[in-house]
Design a protein around this motif. Sequence first.
Motif, mmCIF file in Angstrom:
data_model
loop_
_atom_site.group_PDB
_atom_site.id
_atom_site.type_symbol
_atom_site.label_atom_id
_atom_site.label_comp_id
_atom_site.label_asym_id
_atom_site.label_seq_id
_atom_site.Cartn_x
_atom_site.Cartn_y
_atom_site.Cartn_z
ATOM 1 N N THR A 53 -2.142 3.929 -8.835
ATOM 2 C CA THR A 53 -1.620 3.205 -7.680
ATOM 3 C C THR A 53 -1.749 1.696 -7.878
ATOM 4 O O THR A 53 -2.601 1.210 -8.629
ATOM 5 N N TYR A 54 -0.902 0.979 -7.164
ATOM 6 C CA TYR A 54 -0.818 -0.477 -7.288
ATOM 7 C C TYR A 54 -0.628 -1.047 -5.894
ATOM 8 O O TYR A 54 0.179 -0.526 -5.109
ATOM 9 N N TYR A 55 -1.356 -2.110 -5.615
ATOM 10 C CA TYR A 55 -1.296 -2.749 -4.304
ATOM 11 C C TYR A 55 -1.342 -4.254 -4.462
ATOM 12 O O TYR A 55 -1.959 -4.773 -5.397
ATOM 13 N N PRO A 56 -0.775 -4.978 -3.497
ATOM 14 C CA PRO A 56 -1.046 -6.414 -3.466
ATOM 15 C C PRO A 56 -2.490 -6.612 -3.008
ATOM 16 O O PRO A 56 -3.026 -5.793 -2.244
ATOM 17 N N ASP A 57 -3.097 -7.673 -3.434
ATOM 18 C CA ASP A 57 -4.498 -7.923 -3.083
ATOM 19 C C ASP A 57 -4.696 -7.957 -1.566
ATOM 20 O O ASP A 57 -5.743 -7.552 -1.058
ATOM 21 N N ARG A 60 -5.021 -4.210 -0.374
ATOM 22 C CA ARG A 60 -5.946 -3.305 -1.061
ATOM 23 C C ARG A 60 -7.148 -3.010 -0.161
ATOM 24 O O ARG A 60 -7.745 -3.907 0.406
ATOM 25 N N GLY A 61 -7.440 -1.749 -0.009
ATOM 26 C CA GLY A 61 -8.562 -1.336 0.830
ATOM 27 C C GLY A 61 -8.134 -0.865 2.210
ATOM 28 O O GLY A 61 -8.845 -0.081 2.832
ATOM 29 N N ARG A 62 -7.001 -1.335 2.685
ATOM 30 C CA ARG A 62 -6.505 -0.882 4.001
ATOM 31 C C ARG A 62 -5.427 0.178 3.862
ATOM 32 O O ARG A 62 -5.328 1.076 4.684
ATOM 33 N N PHE A 63 -4.600 0.042 2.831
ATOM 34 C CA PHE A 63 -3.487 0.955 2.625
ATOM 35 C C PHE A 63 -3.745 1.791 1.370
ATOM 36 O O PHE A 63 -4.236 1.266 0.361
ATOM 37 N N THR A 64 -3.372 3.056 1.443
ATOM 38 C CA THR A 64 -3.562 3.961 0.312
ATOM 39 C C THR A 64 -2.316 4.799 0.093
ATOM 40 O O THR A 64 -1.849 5.464 1.023
ATOM 41 N N TYR A 75 2.933 9.563 0.210
ATOM 42 C CA TYR A 75 2.363 9.184 1.492
ATOM 43 C C TYR A 75 1.853 7.753 1.432
ATOM 44 O O TYR A 75 1.508 7.234 0.370
ATOM 45 N N LEU A 76 1.803 7.143 2.596
ATOM 46 C CA LEU A 76 1.151 5.850 2.735
ATOM 47 C C LEU A 76 0.222 5.950 3.932
ATOM 48 O O LEU A 76 0.686 6.045 5.062
ATOM 49 N N GLU A 77 -1.059 5.929 3.661
ATOM 50 C CA GLU A 77 -2.069 5.925 4.705
ATOM 51 C C GLU A 77 -2.374 4.474 5.029
ATOM 52 O O GLU A 77 -2.749 3.695 4.143
ATOM 53 N N MET A 78 -2.189 4.123 6.306
ATOM 54 C CA MET A 78 -2.393 2.737 6.732
ATOM 55 C C MET A 78 -3.518 2.711 7.756
ATOM 56 O O MET A 78 -3.398 3.350 8.813
ATOM 57 N N ASN A 79 -4.562 1.999 7.466
ATOM 58 C CA ASN A 79 -5.721 1.911 8.341
ATOM 59 C C ASN A 79 -5.948 0.473 8.800
ATOM 60 O O ASN A 79 -5.426 -0.472 8.203
ATOM 61 N N SER A 80 -6.735 0.348 9.842
ATOM 62 C CA SER A 80 -7.066 -0.977 10.390
ATOM 63 C C SER A 80 -5.812 -1.818 10.566
ATOM 64 O O SER A 80 -5.747 -2.977 10.150
ATOM 65 N N LEU A 81 -4.823 -1.221 11.188
ATOM 66 C CA LEU A 81 -3.523 -1.873 11.311
ATOM 67 C C LEU A 81 -3.610 -3.132 12.152
ATOM 68 O O LEU A 81 -4.392 -3.221 13.121
#
Length: 121
Positions: A53-57, A60-64, A75-81
């Motif tokens: 997986t690859y994320y913008p900095d 990273r840590g909020r989206f998976t 899937y895209l798990e989005m937390n602490s929106l």
Amino acid sequence: QVQLVESGGGSVQAGGSLRLSCAASGRTLSGYAMAWFKEREFVAAIRWSTGNTYYPDSLRGRFTASRDSAKNTVYLEMNSLKPEDTGVYYCAAFDLDYSGSFYDPNHYQYWGQGTQVTVSS
């Protein structure tokens, strides 16, 4: 051809979570990277064959991002929106036979119709 159908968007309060789904059909995805964009802004990518997986900095840590090979779904798990996460989220597929960057939406050949995410404060 690859067909992509997103689902799972909606309205949520700040601090909440959502999980977006993208069901793919038409081809096996072993030679593809799958990504999520908020409009044209890169959110996450996953290489189908390896699960890397690859994320913008900034996310990273909020989206998976994850994938279920049996269901041909990412899937895209989005937390602490946050309210700034509001937008239309698109699923996209990148044929890795072509060169290019995961981060550039212009390199993706297939796109879903998008799903709206609204985060209220």
